[in-house]
Design an enzyme around this catalytic site. Structure first.
Site, PDB file in Angstrom:
ATOM      1  N   LYS A   1     -49.718  -9.442   3.697  1.00 38.77           N
ATOM      2  CA  LYS A   1     -49.798  -9.342   5.056  1.00 38.77           C
ATOM      3  C   LYS A   1     -49.642 -10.586   6.012  1.00 38.77           C
ATOM      4  O   LYS A   1     -49.069 -10.306   7.174  1.00 38.77           O
ATOM      5  CB  LYS A   1     -51.189  -8.696   5.449  1.00 38.77           C
ATOM      6  CG  LYS A   1     -51.500  -7.272   4.845  1.00 38.77           C
ATOM      7  CD  LYS A   1     -52.036  -6.463   5.730  1.00 38.77           C
ATOM      8  CE  LYS A   1     -52.202  -5.079   4.912  1.00 38.77           C
ATOM      9  NZ  LYS A   1     -52.978  -4.088   5.785  1.00 38.77           N
TER      10      LYS A   1
ATOM     11  N   LYS B   1     -46.732  -0.038  -2.874  1.00 37.26           N
ATOM     12  CA  LYS B   1     -47.677   0.975  -2.631  1.00 37.26           C
ATOM     13  C   LYS B   1     -47.381   1.859  -1.500  1.00 37.26           C
ATOM     14  O   LYS B   1     -46.912   1.244  -0.469  1.00 37.26           O
ATOM     15  CB  LYS B   1     -48.906   0.677  -2.848  1.00 37.26           C
ATOM     16  CG  LYS B   1     -49.766  -0.047  -1.264  1.00 37.26           C
ATOM     17  CD  LYS B   1     -51.053  -0.389  -1.551  1.00 37.26           C
ATOM     18  CE  LYS B   1     -51.631  -0.616  -0.193  1.00 37.26           C
ATOM     19  NZ  LYS B   1     -52.783  -0.197   0.298  1.00 37.26           N
TER      20      LYS B   1
ATOM     21  N   LYS C   1     -49.975   3.498   4.894  1.00 34.25           N
ATOM     22  CA  LYS C   1     -49.974   3.919   6.230  1.00 34.25           C
ATOM     23  C   LYS C   1     -49.494   3.103   7.249  1.00 34.25           C
ATOM     24  O   LYS C   1     -48.940   3.624   8.165  1.00 34.25           O
ATOM     25  CB  LYS C   1     -51.466   4.532   6.457  1.00 34.25           C
ATOM     26  CG  LYS C   1     -52.557   3.588   6.750  1.00 34.25           C
ATOM     27  CD  LYS C   1     -53.471   4.295   7.285  1.00 34.25           C
ATOM     28  CE  LYS C   1     -54.904   3.852   6.545  1.00 34.25           C
ATOM     29  NZ  LYS C   1     -55.323   2.582   6.354  1.00 34.25           N
TER      30      LYS C   1
HETATM   31  P1  ATP Z   1     -52.572  -0.273   5.242  1.00 32.08           P
HETATM   32  O1  ATP Z   1     -51.327  -0.067   4.874  1.00 32.08           O
HETATM   33  O2  ATP Z   1     -52.980  -0.292   6.898  1.00 32.08           O
HETATM   34  O3  ATP Z   1     -52.982  -1.728   4.893  1.00 32.08           O
HETATM   35  P2  ATP Z   1     -53.839   1.569   3.330  1.00 32.08           P
HETATM   36  O4  ATP Z   1     -52.779   2.665   3.551  1.00 32.08           O
HETATM   37  O5  ATP Z   1     -53.413   0.535   2.273  1.00 32.08           O
HETATM   38  O6  ATP Z   1     -53.725   0.569   4.715  1.00 32.08           O
HETATM   39  P3  ATP Z   1     -56.424   1.268   3.402  1.00 32.08           P
HETATM   40  O7  ATP Z   1     -57.185   1.947   4.525  1.00 32.08           O
HETATM   41  O8  ATP Z   1     -56.528   0.041   3.361  1.00 32.08           O
HETATM   42  O9  ATP Z   1     -54.918   1.970   3.464  1.00 32.08           O
HETATM   43  O10 ATP Z   1     -57.214   2.016   2.154  1.00 32.08           O
HETATM   44  C1  ATP Z   1     -58.156   3.030   2.330  1.00 32.08           C
HETATM   45  C2  ATP Z   1     -58.261   3.620   0.658  1.00 32.08           C
HETATM   46  O11 ATP Z   1     -57.137   4.165   0.043  1.00 32.08           O
HETATM   47  C3  ATP Z   1     -58.471   2.216  -0.354  1.00 32.08           C
HETATM   48  O12 ATP Z   1     -59.571   2.794  -1.062  1.00 32.08           O
HETATM   49  C4  ATP Z   1     -57.113   2.086  -0.860  1.00 32.08           C
HETATM   50  O13 ATP Z   1     -57.271   1.592  -2.114  1.00 32.08           O
HETATM   51  C5  ATP Z   1     -56.576   3.461  -0.956  1.00 32.08           C
HETATM   52  N1  ATP Z   1     -55.231   3.563  -1.028  1.00 32.08           N
HETATM   53  C6  ATP Z   1     -54.474   2.900   0.107  1.00 32.08           C
HETATM   54  N2  ATP Z   1     -53.294   3.084  -0.391  1.00 32.08           N
HETATM   55  C7  ATP Z   1     -53.037   3.805  -1.680  1.00 32.08           C
HETATM   56  C8  ATP Z   1     -52.197   4.061  -2.658  1.00 32.08           C
HETATM   57  N3  ATP Z   1     -50.758   3.906  -2.304  1.00 32.08           N
HETATM   58  N4  ATP Z   1     -52.602   4.639  -3.776  1.00 32.08           N
HETATM   59  C9  ATP Z   1     -53.882   4.655  -4.086  1.00 32.08           C
HETATM   60  N5  ATP Z   1     -54.596   4.446  -3.360  1.00 32.08           N
HETATM   61  C10 ATP Z   1     -54.509   3.788  -2.236  1.00 32.08           C
END
Ligand code: ATP
Ligand code: LTN
Length: 329
Positions: free
Chosen positions: A113, A194, A197
């Protein structure tokens, strides 16, 4: 076992994706039946990167409503906003003072990040210390998360152990809890990243609130390798393997059953059925989401959640302060 405690959270940093659902939210819903569960919206973590105030408010409510719409029952599990329980910020500071520069510098999330940014916020660096506080405030046994949170769970355990060694036994060492399939759902446009969002390309993810036709279009455009065999082989066929994980988690078919079903058929029929499986999971959640947003019940649920969470959090923080030598009045 109702006495084993679970805590987890998601950032209101955008619209929840299918990765969030499969990697974490689906397990939240499952665990509420057997464990004492606390699920929060980690708004204090979201502000480690800049957020527009109106968007932060809207997304915080949207994530809370999606928790309910996905099936979390507020009479079984506690749902709350991190910023409404001020003990998170306070124990977060204490955990920051226990953290070492070196261990925080090793965090891949921080490295990713902050890469290429001219100015990097300090909050992004101390993010894991606040996350440790979130978990330790409730003395959680289990933390349902996706694979990307592995390092953050390790540092939480290290900080808990460090506190216990320095000040006397206080914290349990929490265990991560991952889904068997789908702990790391990859981006639809690049299977080396990965699904996230906060990716600026909406074609890279399926949002839980995407219209059915948008979901169909995104899946039909998802990148696949040039072969035609539907086979689970993450090293050589990362794109198809990712889509198969999604299919498995949205249909309860095993990976082997999916391989058998599409043998000799190529990617076309597979992608079509996959899209329908995803729509079948998300459409009812979307309908409940609209009802919840319209009903105005959300703030009451979050207020009640704040009350329940505060009780535990305040008791833990008081003990922590006593152990550390603060004058507790
Ligand atoms: P950002 O992109 O804003 O960092 P994010 O989409 O990674 O956010 P988080 O709020 O950080 O989402 O994560 C919420 C939960 O969803 C965490 O437990 C994270 O491990 C899980 N998660 C996020 N993205 C994935 C993915 N691509 N596959 C599986 N689990 C995920
Ligand atoms: N860093 C987590 C969000 C998070 C979290 C937590 C998860 C903040 N505090 C406590 C589990 C327990 C993420 O998913 N990015």
């Amino acid at each position: 076992m109702a006495n084993l405690r679970v805590l987890s959270g998601m950032q209101p940093s955008g619209r929840l994706t299918l990765g969030n659902y499969i990697g974490a939210l689906k397990n939240y819903v499952k665990l509420q039946h057997t464990h004492d569960c606390y699920f929060m919206v980690v708004d204090l973590h979201a502000i480690t990167v800049p957020q527009e105030p109106e968007a932060l408010r809207e997304q915080s409510e949207a994530v809370s409503a999606l928790y309910l719409a996905a099936g979390i029952d507020p009479s079984k599990a506690t749902i709350f906003l991190q910023s409404t329980v001020s003990e998170h910020a306070e124990l977060g500071w204490i955990m920051t003072t226990l953290s070492y520069m070196g261990e925080l510098e090793r965090m891949t999330q921080f490295k990713e990040k902050s890469a290429g940014k001219e100015s990097v916020g300090v909050g992004l660096f101390t993010y894991p210390s606040l996350m440790a506080a979130d978990i330790l405030l409730y003395n959680a046994d289990l933390v349902p998360v996706g694979d990307d949170q592995r390092q953050h769970l390790e540092i939480t355990r290290d900080l808990a152990h460090r506190f216990n060694t320095r000040y006397g036994d206080m914290f349990k060492l929490p265990e991560p809890y991952y889904p068997e399939v789908g702990a790391r759902i990859m981006s639809l446009d690049d299977a080396s990243k990965k699904m996230s969002k906060s990716n600026p390309n909406p074609g890279s993810y399926i949002a839980m609130l995407d219209e059915p036709d948008v979901i169909r279009k995104k899946i039909s455009r998802a990148v696949t390798d040039s072969g035609r065999e539907v086979k689970y082989d993450p090293a050589n066929k990362p794109e198809i393997s990712n889509l198969m994980s999604i299919y498995s988690m949205c249909s309860d078919l095993s990976l082997a059953e999916i391989e058998a079903r599409y043998e000799g058929q190529g990617y076309g029929p597979f992608k079509k059925d996959l899209a329908e499986a995803v729509v079948a999971v998300l459409e009812p959640i979307q309908a409940r989401y609209r009802e919840i947003r319209a009903s105005g019940e959300l703030h009451d649920v979050l207020r009640q959640g704040r009350e329940r969470a505060s009780e535990l959090a305040a008791a833990t923080l008081k003990q922590v302060k006593e152990k550390m030598g603060f004058v507790v009045l």
